[in-house]
Write a protein that holds these residues in place. Sequence first.
Motif, short mmCIF file in Angstrom:
data_model
loop_
_atom_site.label_atom_id
_atom_site.label_comp_id
_atom_site.label_asym_id
_atom_site.label_seq_id
_atom_site.Cartn_x
_atom_site.Cartn_y
_atom_site.Cartn_z
N SER A 56 49.96 -79.65 -4.10
CA SER A 56 50.98 -80.00 -3.12
C SER A 56 52.14 -80.74 -3.76
O SER A 56 51.95 -81.69 -4.53
N VAL A 57 53.35 -80.27 -3.45
CA VAL A 57 54.58 -80.98 -3.80
C VAL A 57 55.40 -81.09 -2.52
O VAL A 57 55.88 -80.08 -2.00
N LYS A 58 55.54 -82.30 -2.01
CA LYS A 58 56.27 -82.49 -0.75
C LYS A 58 57.57 -83.23 -1.01
O LYS A 58 57.60 -84.24 -1.72
N TRP A 59 58.63 -82.72 -0.43
CA TRP A 59 59.96 -83.31 -0.51
C TRP A 59 60.35 -83.76 0.88
O TRP A 59 60.51 -82.94 1.78
N ARG A 60 60.41 -85.08 1.07
CA ARG A 60 60.71 -85.65 2.39
C ARG A 60 59.77 -85.10 3.45
O ARG A 60 60.19 -84.77 4.57
N GLY A 61 58.50 -84.97 3.08
CA GLY A 61 57.48 -84.52 4.03
C GLY A 61 57.33 -83.02 4.14
O GLY A 61 56.39 -82.55 4.78
N GLU A 62 58.22 -82.24 3.52
CA GLU A 62 58.17 -80.79 3.60
C GLU A 62 57.53 -80.22 2.35
O GLU A 62 57.92 -80.56 1.23
N GLU A 63 56.56 -79.34 2.53
CA GLU A 63 55.90 -78.71 1.39
C GLU A 63 56.86 -77.73 0.70
O GLU A 63 57.41 -76.83 1.33
N ILE A 64 57.06 -77.94 -0.60
CA ILE A 64 57.98 -77.06 -1.35
C ILE A 64 57.27 -76.33 -2.48
O ILE A 64 57.89 -75.50 -3.16
N GLN A 65 55.99 -76.62 -2.68
CA GLN A 65 55.27 -75.91 -3.73
C GLN A 65 55.23 -74.42 -3.38
O GLN A 65 54.91 -74.03 -2.26
N GLY A 66 55.60 -73.58 -4.32
CA GLY A 66 55.66 -72.14 -4.09
C GLY A 66 57.07 -71.64 -3.79
O GLY A 66 57.29 -70.42 -3.77
N ARG A 67 58.02 -72.55 -3.58
CA ARG A 67 59.40 -72.11 -3.35
C ARG A 67 60.09 -71.86 -4.67
O ARG A 67 59.69 -72.34 -5.72
N LYS A 68 61.17 -71.10 -4.62
CA LYS A 68 61.91 -70.76 -5.83
C LYS A 68 62.74 -71.95 -6.29
O LYS A 68 63.14 -72.80 -5.49
N ALA A 69 63.02 -71.96 -7.59
CA ALA A 69 63.71 -73.11 -8.19
C ALA A 69 65.08 -73.36 -7.55
O ALA A 69 65.45 -74.50 -7.29
N PHE A 70 65.84 -72.29 -7.28
CA PHE A 70 67.17 -72.50 -6.70
C PHE A 70 67.09 -73.05 -5.29
O PHE A 70 67.95 -73.83 -4.85
N GLU A 71 66.03 -72.69 -4.56
CA GLU A 71 65.85 -73.24 -3.22
C GLU A 71 65.53 -74.74 -3.29
O GLU A 71 66.05 -75.52 -2.49
N ILE A 72 64.70 -75.11 -4.25
CA ILE A 72 64.35 -76.52 -4.43
C ILE A 72 65.58 -77.33 -4.82
O ILE A 72 65.81 -78.43 -4.31
N ALA A 73 66.41 -76.77 -5.70
CA ALA A 73 67.63 -77.45 -6.11
C ALA A 73 68.56 -77.68 -4.93
O ALA A 73 69.17 -78.75 -4.80
N HIS A 74 68.67 -76.70 -4.05
CA HIS A 74 69.57 -76.84 -2.89
C HIS A 74 69.04 -77.83 -1.86
O HIS A 74 69.81 -78.28 -1.00
N LEU A 75 67.77 -78.18 -1.94
CA LEU A 75 67.23 -79.21 -1.04
C LEU A 75 67.63 -80.61 -1.46
O LEU A 75 67.51 -81.55 -0.70
N GLY A 76 68.09 -80.73 -2.73
CA GLY A 76 68.57 -82.04 -3.18
C GLY A 76 67.84 -82.61 -4.39
O GLY A 76 67.92 -83.81 -4.64
N ILE A 77 67.14 -81.75 -5.14
CA ILE A 77 66.47 -82.20 -6.37
C ILE A 77 67.22 -81.61 -7.56
O ILE A 77 67.33 -80.39 -7.69
#
Length: 231
Positions: A56-77
């Motif tokens: 599990s990798v949660k960003w502000r309570g939302e599970e992001i494990q399994g998402r693409k790198a560019f999607e994770i970057a656009h979330l603010g990481i």
Amino acid sequence: MLKVESLHAFYGKSHVLHGVHFEVQPGEIVALLGRNGSGRSTTAKAVMGLVDCAGSVKWRGEEIQGRKAFEIAHLGIGYVPENRDIFPDLTVHQNLMLGEKGRGRKSRWSFDDMYGMFPRLKERQHTEAGVLSGGEQQMLTLCRTLMGDPDLIIIDEPTEGLAPKIVELVGQYLKTLKDRGISVLLIEQKLTIAMAISDRALVMGHGSIVFEGTPEALRNDSYTRKEWLEV
């Protein structure tokens, strides 16, 4: 802000991370320490969706494990990789432009901020990035990531191969990030800079977290420093 639980990562059949767990709070600098091969860089890549992993990798309570790198970057990481990954045939200024993400709000960072932090980049803004020195490329990679206005920035070995004066400068500007409300996960081998600027320290060994505590607690833990760190 970031919560990692039971994180396992794999390179093919090689099992590299074994149940990694940690958190990063808002406005906090967390140092991730350990010897080469301990799993620090793989942890960063796993958070960013760049390696096969489970857990599990949660960003502000939302599970992001399994998402693409560019999607994770656009979330603010934001992610500053160890190998820098600049665009060598583009100018310094063009590299910075590519960092902008347009996240629907006024950015905390501008070109003037970048050039103010590192005047050398301003001097070379029309120079192709491929001819910059290693230190200049490190500055550029950090600034390009900041242009995306991240709320958390993961920085892998930012002081590797840099002159002592530049190392000190990088440390100062990591503190500036915190002052602007940006959390930092600092992956570092140099114990001195990490201990000087971090709020908490994590130590990795054999793909797991073997210590978590304040820098002061780590200073007083001679076993951990001797067994798991290069000091």
